[in-house]
Design a protein around this motif. Structure first.
Motif, PDB file in Angstrom:
ATOM      1  N   SER A   1      20.776  51.239 114.443  1.00  0.00           N
ATOM      2  CA  SER A   1      19.430  51.630 114.829  1.00  0.00           C
ATOM      3  C   SER A   1      19.463  52.691 115.937  1.00  0.00           C
ATOM      4  CB  SER A   1      18.626  50.420 115.302  1.00  0.00           C
ATOM      5  OG  SER A   1      18.463  49.504 114.260  1.00  0.00           O
TER       6      SER A   1
ATOM      7  N   TYR B   1      18.899  57.903 117.061  1.00  0.00           N
ATOM      8  CA  TYR B   1      18.390  58.589 118.242  1.00  0.00           C
ATOM      9  C   TYR B   1      19.454  59.412 118.960  1.00  0.00           C
ATOM     10  CZ  TYR B   1      14.516  55.504 117.340  1.00  0.00           C
ATOM     11  OH  TYR B   1      13.495  54.848 116.738  1.00  0.00           O
TER      12      TYR B   1
ATOM     13  N   ASN C   1      10.480  48.459 119.498  1.00  0.00           N
ATOM     14  CA  ASN C   1      11.903  48.541 119.814  1.00  0.00           C
ATOM     15  C   ASN C   1      12.334  47.352 120.669  1.00  0.00           C
ATOM     16  OD1 ASN C   1      11.874  49.203 122.679  1.00  0.00           O
ATOM     17  ND2 ASN C   1      11.175  51.241 122.079  1.00  0.00           N
TER      18      ASN C   1
END
Length: 94
Positions: free
Chosen positions: A89, A93, A59
């Protein structure tokens, strides 16, 4: 354990001083010329290192830390990442 990528003429690890950075740059230029390589310099190697980490799934925050950047913005510019790529991206999450 510390691994030195660049060694001095006497085999000692090169530290982070300005003179050492200059010595590394000169060595890279010398060997790039000797082997007919283009665009080989310390910055290109750092960028390639960072890009390879990204392509392997690391990451951006970890890459930023590895490069010693103070902000993620610097790393995204360094990796030439589009803001939309970063946002997309991160959506995974949220």
């Amino acid at each position: 354990m510390i691994w030195n990528v660049f060694l001095s003429a006497n085999g000692q690890g090169i530290n982070n001083s300005q003179s050492s950075s200059n010595a590394i740059s000169k060595s890279l230029t010398k060997y790039a010329r000797e082997f007919g390589l283009k665009n080989v310099n310390a910055h290109a190697l750092r960028r390639a290192f960072a890009t390879n980490l990204l392509n392997q799934g690391a990451n951006v925050a970890l890459i930023s830390k590895a490069l010693g950047h103070k902000s993620l913005e610097t790393t995204t510019v360094y990796l030439d990442l589009e803001k939309e790529f970063v946002a997309e991206s991160l959506r995974d999450y949220l």
